[in-house]
Write a protein that holds these residues in place. Structure first.
Motif, mmCIF file in Angstrom:
data_model
loop_
_atom_site.group_PDB
_atom_site.id
_atom_site.type_symbol
_atom_site.label_atom_id
_atom_site.label_comp_id
_atom_site.label_asym_id
_atom_site.label_seq_id
_atom_site.Cartn_x
_atom_site.Cartn_y
_atom_site.Cartn_z
ATOM 1 N N LEU A 163 -2.764 -5.542 -10.444
ATOM 2 C CA LEU A 163 -2.527 -6.082 -11.771
ATOM 3 C C LEU A 163 -3.785 -6.825 -12.189
ATOM 4 N N ASP A 164 -4.105 -6.778 -13.451
ATOM 5 C CA ASP A 164 -5.331 -7.398 -13.966
ATOM 6 C C ASP A 164 -5.105 -8.885 -14.176
ATOM 7 N N ARG A 165 -5.138 -9.632 -13.076
ATOM 8 C CA ARG A 165 -4.938 -11.084 -13.124
ATOM 9 C C ARG A 165 -6.205 -11.829 -12.745
ATOM 10 N N GLY A 166 -7.305 -11.136 -12.696
ATOM 11 C CA GLY A 166 -8.572 -11.804 -12.412
ATOM 12 C C GLY A 166 -9.008 -11.731 -10.967
ATOM 13 N N ASP A 167 -8.130 -12.067 -10.032
ATOM 14 C CA ASP A 167 -8.556 -12.095 -8.629
ATOM 15 C C ASP A 167 -8.063 -10.890 -7.832
ATOM 16 N N GLY A 168 -7.253 -10.033 -8.429
ATOM 17 C CA GLY A 168 -6.787 -8.829 -7.744
ATOM 18 C C GLY A 168 -5.765 -9.067 -6.664
ATOM 19 N N SER A 169 -5.189 -10.268 -6.622
ATOM 20 C CA SER A 169 -4.261 -10.603 -5.537
ATOM 21 C C SER A 169 -2.836 -10.115 -5.787
ATOM 22 N N HIS A 170 -2.573 -9.535 -6.941
ATOM 23 C CA HIS A 170 -1.239 -9.012 -7.257
ATOM 24 C C HIS A 170 -1.335 -7.516 -7.550
ATOM 25 N N ALA A 171 -0.334 -6.798 -7.116
ATOM 26 C CA ALA A 171 -0.299 -5.357 -7.332
ATOM 27 C C ALA A 171 1.143 -4.944 -7.606
ATOM 28 N N MET A 172 1.291 -3.768 -8.167
ATOM 29 C CA MET A 172 2.638 -3.242 -8.403
ATOM 30 C C MET A 172 2.607 -1.732 -8.275
ATOM 31 N N GLY A 173 3.780 -1.166 -8.197
ATOM 32 C CA GLY A 173 3.873 0.277 -8.109
ATOM 33 C C GLY A 173 5.286 0.752 -8.306
ATOM 34 N N VAL A 174 5.398 2.070 -8.331
ATOM 35 C CA VAL A 174 6.688 2.742 -8.474
ATOM 36 C C VAL A 174 6.802 3.734 -7.328
ATOM 37 N N ILE A 175 7.920 3.662 -6.620
ATOM 38 C CA ILE A 175 8.186 4.623 -5.544
ATOM 39 C C ILE A 175 9.492 5.350 -5.824
ATOM 40 N N ARG A 176 9.662 6.477 -5.152
ATOM 41 C CA ARG A 176 10.931 7.189 -5.155
ATOM 42 C C ARG A 176 11.633 6.861 -3.834
ATOM 43 N N ALA A 177 12.927 6.568 -3.912
ATOM 44 C CA ALA A 177 13.707 6.290 -2.703
ATOM 45 C C ALA A 177 15.161 6.683 -2.956
ATOM 46 N N ASP A 178 15.906 6.863 -1.878
ATOM 47 C CA ASP A 178 17.311 7.253 -1.992
ATOM 48 C C ASP A 178 18.186 6.118 -2.510
ATOM 49 N N ASN A 179 17.841 4.893 -2.134
ATOM 50 C CA ASN A 179 18.602 3.713 -2.543
ATOM 51 C C ASN A 179 17.745 2.484 -2.240
ATOM 52 N N LEU A 180 18.257 1.312 -2.568
ATOM 53 C CA LEU A 180 17.477 0.093 -2.387
ATOM 54 C C LEU A 180 17.155 -0.177 -0.921
ATOM 55 N N ALA A 181 18.106 0.077 -0.042
ATOM 56 C CA ALA A 181 17.840 -0.129 1.393
ATOM 57 C C ALA A 181 16.701 0.773 1.858
ATOM 58 N N HIS A 182 16.694 2.024 1.383
ATOM 59 C CA HIS A 182 15.620 2.959 1.727
ATOM 60 C C HIS A 182 14.284 2.466 1.162
ATOM 61 N N ALA A 183 14.293 1.939 -0.069
ATOM 62 C CA ALA A 183 13.068 1.396 -0.670
ATOM 63 C C ALA A 183 12.528 0.238 0.170
ATOM 64 N N HIS A 184 13.427 -0.618 0.654
ATOM 65 C CA HIS A 184 12.999 -1.725 1.526
ATOM 66 C C HIS A 184 12.406 -1.194 2.832
ATOM 67 N N GLU A 185 12.990 -0.129 3.377
ATOM 68 C CA GLU A 185 12.455 0.471 4.603
ATOM 69 C C GLU A 185 11.035 0.974 4.374
ATOM 70 N N ILE A 186 10.816 1.614 3.229
ATOM 71 C CA ILE A 186 9.484 2.127 2.891
ATOM 72 C C ILE A 186 8.493 0.974 2.793
ATOM 73 N N MET A 187 8.873 -0.061 2.090
ATOM 74 C CA MET A 187 7.978 -1.210 1.913
ATOM 75 C C MET A 187 7.711 -1.920 3.241
ATOM 76 N N ALA A 188 8.708 -2.012 4.099
ATOM 77 C CA ALA A 188 8.563 -2.725 5.371
ATOM 78 C C ALA A 188 7.521 -2.077 6.282
ATOM 79 N N GLN A 189 7.203 -0.819 6.045
ATOM 80 C CA GLN A 189 6.215 -0.118 6.872
ATOM 81 C C GLN A 189 4.780 -0.330 6.383
ATOM 82 N N ASP A 190 4.608 -1.015 5.263
ATOM 83 C CA ASP A 190 3.268 -1.243 4.720
ATOM 84 C C ASP A 190 2.520 -2.225 5.627
#
Length: 151
Positions: free
Chosen positions: A87-114
Motif C-alpha cells: 500500500l502506498d503509505r510512504g514506508d512500504g510497511s503495509h500490503a494487501m491482496g486478494v486470494i482464492r480460498a474454499d472458506n475463511l478457515a482455508h484462507a487462514h491456513e494459506i496465510m499461516a504458511q507465509d
C-alpha cells in the motif's frame, strides 16, 4: 444480561482472530455474517502491517521478505493469489491482496504458511471474505460470486 447467539459468535470469532487461533466455529460465524450470508464468493482480502521484526526505516525490499516474495509467487502461479502488493503509505510497511480460498478457515491456513508472518516481519491485520459484486479482469470475476437474486 441476555446475549444473542449471533453476538456471542461474533465475539468468539474476534477473540480467536486476535489470539491467532482459527476455530471452525469462529470461522463459520464470521463467514455467514449478515447481510451477505446467502452469497458464495471464493475471494478473501488480506492486509499486512509491520510485525515485531519489521525494521523501521528500511524499504520492503531491504526487509527479510525473500521467503514471503517466493511464497506469494508460488500462490500466484497456482492461481491462489489474485492480486497483492504494498500500500502506498510512504514506508512500504503495509500490503494487501486478494486470494482464492474454499472458506475463511482455508484462507487462514494459506496465510499461516507465509514466511513473513511466521517470522513476524509482517502481521496479519485483516482477513475477510470479499463479495466482488462488479468488475472483472486480472483474475477477479464478479460472475464467480453467487448470491440471492443473482442471474
Amino acid at each position: 444480561m441476555k446475549v444473542s447467539t449471533g453476538r456471542l459468535r461474533s465475539v468468539a470469532a474476534g477473540l480467536f482472530f486476535v489470539l491467532g487461533i482459527v476455530s471452525p466455529v469462529a470461522a463459520a460465524a464470521q463467514e455467514t455474517a449478515a447481510p451477505f450470508a446467502g452469497f458464495e464468493s471464493p475471494y478473501y482480502v488480506f492486509q499486512f502491517g509491520p510485525g515485531e521484526n519489521w525494521i523501521e526505516g528500511r524499504a520492503p525490499f531491504e526487509q527479510d521478505l525473500a521467503g514471503h516474495f517466493a511464497y506469494m509467487g508460488q500462490l500466484a502461479s497456482e492461481g491462489v493469489l489474485v492480486h497483492g502488493g504494498p500500500l502506498d503509505r510512504g514506508d512500504g510497511s503495509h500490503a494487501m491482496g486478494v486470494i482464492r480460498a474454499d472458506n475463511l478457515a482455508h484462507a487462514h491456513e494459506i496465510m499461516a504458511q507465509d514466511p513473513a508472518l511466521q517470522a513476524d516481519v509482517y502481521r496479519l491485520l485483516a482477513l475477510d471474505r470479499w463479495i466482488a459484486l462488479a468488475g472483472s479482469g486480472d483474475g477477479i470475476d464478479a460472475s464467480e460470486v453467487v448470491g440471492p437474486g443473482s442471474p
